[in-house]
Design an enzyme around this catalytic site. Structure first.
Site, PDB file in Angstrom:
ATOM      1  N   ARG A 102       0.885  -1.170   0.000  1.00  0.00           N
ATOM      2  CA  ARG A 102       0.000   0.000   0.000  1.00  0.00           C
ATOM      3  C   ARG A 102       0.921   1.218   0.000  1.00  0.00           C
ATOM      4  O   ARG A 102       1.600   1.500   0.996  1.00  0.00           O
ATOM      5  CB  ARG A 102      -0.888  -0.021   1.239  1.00  0.00           C
ATOM      6  CG  ARG A 102      -1.866   1.161   1.364  1.00  0.00           C
ATOM      7  CD  ARG A 102      -2.658   0.997   2.651  1.00  0.00           C
ATOM      8  NE  ARG A 102      -3.514   2.141   2.950  1.00  0.00           N
ATOM      9  CZ  ARG A 102      -4.794   2.230   2.606  1.00  0.00           C
ATOM     10  NH1 ARG A 102      -5.362   1.246   1.944  1.00  0.00           N
ATOM     11  NH2 ARG A 102      -5.505   3.298   2.939  1.00  0.00           N
ATOM     12  N   ARG A 125     -13.897  -6.959   2.029  1.00  0.00           N
ATOM     13  CA  ARG A 125     -12.473  -6.801   1.741  1.00  0.00           C
ATOM     14  C   ARG A 125     -11.735  -8.083   2.124  1.00  0.00           C
ATOM     15  O   ARG A 125     -10.815  -8.529   1.417  1.00  0.00           O
ATOM     16  CB  ARG A 125     -11.902  -5.612   2.519  1.00  0.00           C
ATOM     17  CG  ARG A 125     -12.341  -4.248   2.023  1.00  0.00           C
ATOM     18  CD  ARG A 125     -11.743  -3.901   0.668  1.00  0.00           C
ATOM     19  NE  ARG A 125     -10.296  -3.901   0.708  1.00  0.00           N
ATOM     20  CZ  ARG A 125      -9.550  -2.879   1.128  1.00  0.00           C
ATOM     21  NH1 ARG A 125     -10.121  -1.768   1.566  1.00  0.00           N
ATOM     22  NH2 ARG A 125      -8.231  -2.958   1.102  1.00  0.00           N
ATOM     23  N   CYS A 137     -16.251   3.365   0.668  1.00  0.00           N
ATOM     24  CA  CYS A 137     -15.164   2.439   1.021  1.00  0.00           C
ATOM     25  C   CYS A 137     -14.644   2.639   2.438  1.00  0.00           C
ATOM     26  O   CYS A 137     -13.925   1.781   2.946  1.00  0.00           O
ATOM     27  CB  CYS A 137     -14.031   2.546   0.008  1.00  0.00           C
ATOM     28  SG  CYS A 137     -13.158   4.132   0.026  1.00  0.00           S
ATOM     29  N   GLN A 159     -10.323  -2.860  -3.299  1.00  0.00           N
ATOM     30  CA  GLN A 159     -11.582  -2.292  -2.816  1.00  0.00           C
ATOM     31  C   GLN A 159     -12.716  -2.582  -3.777  1.00  0.00           C
ATOM     32  O   GLN A 159     -13.820  -2.963  -3.376  1.00  0.00           O
ATOM     33  CB  GLN A 159     -11.440  -0.770  -2.634  1.00  0.00           C
ATOM     34  CG  GLN A 159     -12.717  -0.090  -2.187  1.00  0.00           C
ATOM     35  CD  GLN A 159     -13.163  -0.547  -0.820  1.00  0.00           C
ATOM     36  OE1 GLN A 159     -12.413  -0.459   0.147  1.00  0.00           O
ATOM     37  NE2 GLN A 159     -14.398  -1.044  -0.715  1.00  0.00           N
ATOM     38  N   HIS A 192      -7.189   1.531  -6.749  1.00  0.00           N
ATOM     39  CA  HIS A 192      -7.454   0.755  -5.526  1.00  0.00           C
ATOM     40  C   HIS A 192      -8.262  -0.495  -5.914  1.00  0.00           C
ATOM     41  O   HIS A 192      -9.432  -0.634  -5.568  1.00  0.00           O
ATOM     42  CB  HIS A 192      -8.241   1.624  -4.546  1.00  0.00           C
ATOM     43  CG  HIS A 192      -8.264   1.106  -3.138  1.00  0.00           C
ATOM     44  ND1 HIS A 192      -7.613  -0.046  -2.738  1.00  0.00           N
ATOM     45  CD2 HIS A 192      -8.876   1.602  -2.013  1.00  0.00           C
ATOM     46  CE1 HIS A 192      -7.812  -0.245  -1.451  1.00  0.00           C
ATOM     47  NE2 HIS A 192      -8.580   0.735  -0.988  1.00  0.00           N
ATOM     48  N   ASP A 241     -16.949   8.756  -1.783  1.00  0.00           N
ATOM     49  CA  ASP A 241     -15.720   8.577  -1.009  1.00  0.00           C
ATOM     50  C   ASP A 241     -15.452   9.885  -0.286  1.00  0.00           C
ATOM     51  O   ASP A 241     -16.049  10.925  -0.598  1.00  0.00           O
ATOM     52  CB  ASP A 241     -14.554   8.202  -1.936  1.00  0.00           C
ATOM     53  CG  ASP A 241     -13.351   7.646  -1.188  1.00  0.00           C
ATOM     54  OD1 ASP A 241     -13.411   7.496   0.046  1.00  0.00           O
ATOM     55  OD2 ASP A 241     -12.333   7.370  -1.847  1.00  0.00           O
TER      56      ASP A 241
END
Length: 308
Positions: free
Chosen positions: A107, A294, A266, A137, A134, A225
């Site tokens: 990450r 996830r 998310c 996700q 991402h 988001d």
């Protein structure tokens, strides 16, 4: 070598197999304690390096738990405690880690770091997030939609807000899974045109509008988001709030979506900013199913990377 770097770099067949595997693994764990290992132990005797140059809750915990449930062990590393953060090249780090571990999840900030890690590693590398995309996700989001509403192909997905890294992976997924995608946000925060063009080239209807009501009308799924990044300066935060306030997902906006539309975020969320409590805790919301998934989606990704 099977790296999971981006959704558009993985075949449609393999993506579908991962989603189906995620559904199956979740069902197999129904009612079991969180700490119980899976009956199937595909990562037995394996070590997975989890590298975090950015802070994380869901990514860190879901990957760590997922590896343990599948019988493996994890080594959690931060950029500040590795030579990667103090001058050693990414290539050398990848070569060294490949001698110690069976898989790497990273990450990070720059996409170039991810790509260089994958180029020089002798083990699979998974994109846990970059500033640009991402993918893990969105695999969880696809799983979540399908467990509630069936196949996502042909559905209308609407994004309200900033054309950020999460939207970019949604655009990749639109092309691969065959759903339509509408972006509603201010022009200065439009997504990269490359993401739009690629999805359209694969047959998905992708639209950009400045009118959130027009965008959400008839939507099967509405997604947003956070408006600000953890690293944004105060001046940037104020500017983004001013730009994005008209795109807040609230009850009045959701009323224009289909009656059975889902809402996703998310997380982490700034409640009553990008979305109101009314929506986040309301009947359309599946944000905590999304967070749980996830775990299951990433377990499927890891199994696919290792071919186990």
């Amino acid at each position: 070598m099977r790296h999971f770097l981006d959704i558009n770099k993985t075949s449609v067949t393999d993506l579908r197999a991962m989603i189906d595997d995620a559904h199956a693994m979740k069902a197999a764990r129904n009612g079991r304690p969180r700490g119980a290992v899976d009956d199937d132990q595909p990562l037995k005797d394996m070590m997975v390096a989890l590298i975090f140059e950015k802070p994380s809750t869901r990514t860190r915990v879901s990957f760590d738990v997922g590896v343990r449930q599948m019988g493996g062990q994890t080594m959690v590393l931060s950029g500040s405690e590795m030579q990667l953060g103090h001058g050693e090249t990414v290539a050398d780090t990848a070569r060294v880690l490949s001698r110690y571990v069976d898989m790497i999840m990273i990450r990070t900030f720059e996409e170039a770091t991810l790509l260089e890690m994958a180029e020089h590693a002798d083990v699979p590398v998974i994109n846990g997030l970059t500033n640009r995309t991402h993918p893990c996700q969105i695999m969880a989001d696809i799983q979540t939609f399908e467990e509630h509403r069936g196949p996502i192909a042909g559905k209308k997905v609407v994004w309200c807000g900033d054309g950020n890294n999460v939207f970019a992976s949604f655009a990749h997924a639109a092309g691969q899974f065959g759903f339509d995608l509408t972006f509603a946000g201010p022009e200065p925060l439009d997504p990269e045109q490359k993401f739009i063009d690629e999805a359209r080239a694969k047959g998905s209807k992708v639209e950009i509008t400045r009118d959130p009501v027009e965008a959400v009308t008839g939507a099967d799924l509405v997604v947003t988001d956070t408006w600000v990044s953890m690293h944004d300066a105060p001046s940037a935060r104020e500017r983004r709030h001013n730009q994005l306030r008209p795109y807040q997902v609230n009850g009045a906006l959701m009323a224009h979506a289909k009656p059975d539309a889902l809402f996703m975020h998310c997380l982490p969320a700034h409640r009553n900013e990008e979305a109101t409590n009314e929506v986040m805790d309301g009947p359309h919301s599946v944000i905590f199913d999304e967070a749980e998934n996830r775990l299951h989606a990433q377990k499927a990704v890891m199994r696919w990377c290792l071919g186990v």
